[in-house]
Motif scaffolding. Structure first.
Motif, short mmCIF file in Angstrom:
data_model
loop_
_atom_site.label_atom_id
_atom_site.label_comp_id
_atom_site.label_asym_id
_atom_site.label_seq_id
_atom_site.Cartn_x
_atom_site.Cartn_y
_atom_site.Cartn_z
N GLY A 85 0.79 -1.23 0.00
CA GLY A 85 0.00 0.00 0.00
C GLY A 85 0.81 1.27 0.00
N LYS A 86 2.12 1.19 -0.18
CA LYS A 86 2.97 2.37 -0.26
C LYS A 86 3.69 2.37 -1.59
CE LYS A 86 4.28 4.08 4.22
NZ LYS A 86 3.67 5.37 4.10
N VAL A 87 3.76 3.54 -2.20
CA VAL A 87 4.52 3.70 -3.43
C VAL A 87 5.74 4.54 -3.11
CG1 VAL A 87 4.50 4.69 -5.75
CG2 VAL A 87 2.50 3.51 -4.90
N SER A 88 6.92 4.09 -3.52
CA SER A 88 8.17 4.80 -3.28
C SER A 88 8.77 5.20 -4.62
CB SER A 88 9.16 3.91 -2.54
OG SER A 88 8.65 3.51 -1.30
N VAL A 89 9.13 6.46 -4.72
CA VAL A 89 9.78 6.98 -5.92
C VAL A 89 11.16 7.45 -5.49
CG1 VAL A 89 9.64 8.64 -7.80
CG2 VAL A 89 7.55 7.71 -6.83
N LEU A 90 12.20 6.89 -6.10
CA LEU A 90 13.57 7.18 -5.72
C LEU A 90 14.30 7.78 -6.91
CD1 LEU A 90 15.87 6.78 -3.63
CD2 LEU A 90 16.30 4.58 -4.72
N GLY A 91 15.01 8.89 -6.66
CA GLY A 91 15.74 9.56 -7.72
C GLY A 91 16.96 10.25 -7.18
N PRO A 92 17.61 11.06 -8.01
CA PRO A 92 18.86 11.71 -7.59
C PRO A 92 18.68 12.72 -6.46
CG PRO A 92 18.29 12.31 -9.86
CD PRO A 92 17.31 11.30 -9.41
N CYS A 93 17.52 13.34 -6.33
CA CYS A 93 17.31 14.35 -5.28
C CYS A 93 16.72 13.78 -4.00
CB CYS A 93 16.40 15.47 -5.79
SG CYS A 93 17.19 16.54 -6.98
N GLY A 94 16.34 12.53 -3.97
CA GLY A 94 15.82 11.96 -2.74
C GLY A 94 14.77 10.89 -2.97
N LEU A 95 14.01 10.61 -1.91
CA LEU A 95 13.00 9.56 -1.91
C LEU A 95 11.68 10.16 -1.46
CD1 LEU A 95 12.28 6.42 -1.78
CD2 LEU A 95 12.81 6.63 0.63
N VAL A 96 10.60 9.79 -2.17
CA VAL A 96 9.26 10.24 -1.80
C VAL A 96 8.38 9.00 -1.66
CG1 VAL A 96 7.27 11.60 -2.48
CG2 VAL A 96 9.55 12.42 -3.02
N ASP A 97 7.70 8.90 -0.51
CA ASP A 97 6.76 7.82 -0.25
C ASP A 97 5.36 8.40 -0.14
OD1 ASP A 97 8.71 5.85 -0.05
OD2 ASP A 97 8.99 6.21 2.09
#
Length: 163
Positions: free
Chosen positions: A19-31
């Protein structure tokens, strides 16, 4: 109906788990919370069941945040208003008899001098909530314009007493 397909930029990874979506990139992580599951092929992502417009905007906001990052700037307008940092806390003197200490949330980076405060984060919702909580301590005054103000904000002041 055709499923909405999202294209991820290079260097961005997207995962879903419980039930959680995580987006990871060069500037950080967003859940963020979401009931949809991710199906991925290359840089193409499909959510099933389809994302509602609200979650779709949160997802695109997260992707932009981890690629470019978001920043907001605040200005302390007033005599004696200043900010300094001590042990991962921001300490404000805003004209009260006591100073105000605020914990900096994880994922928000702060740069400042005495009167200006620049906040940066990959998570736009977290950044807005944090700046709003700072502004709540000393909202701009409607007569002098003093308080915690965004950089390009125009504060319209009321006319004072007439004799």
């Amino acid at each position: 109906m055709k499923a909405p397909v999202y294209r991820l930029p290079i260097g961005v990874n997207c995962l879903s788990n419980n039930g959680k979506v995580s987006v990871l990139g060069p500037c950080g992580l967003v859940d963020f919370d979401c009931v949809s599951k991710i199906y991925r092929k290359g840089n193409m992502v499909v959510f099933l069941p389809y994302l509602t417009p609200y979650y779709s905007s949160i997802f695109t906001q997260a992707v932009l945040g981890v690629v470019l990052g978001y920043s907001l700037e605040l200005v302390l307008k007033g005599i004696g208003y200043k900010v300094y940092k001590s042990n991962d806390k921001l300490i404000f003197t805003l004209g009260f008899s006591h100073s105000i200490s605020i914990d900096v949330p994880e994922g928000v980076f702060v740069r400042f001098n005495k009167k200006t405060l620049s906040l940066m984060s990959a998570n736009f919702g977290l950044l807005q909530n944090f700046t709003t909580s700072i502004r709540a301590y000393r909202f701009p005054d409607s007569y002098k314009g003093a308080g915690v103000v965004y950089v390009n904000e125009i504060v319209t002041c009321k006319e004072g007493k007439k004799n």
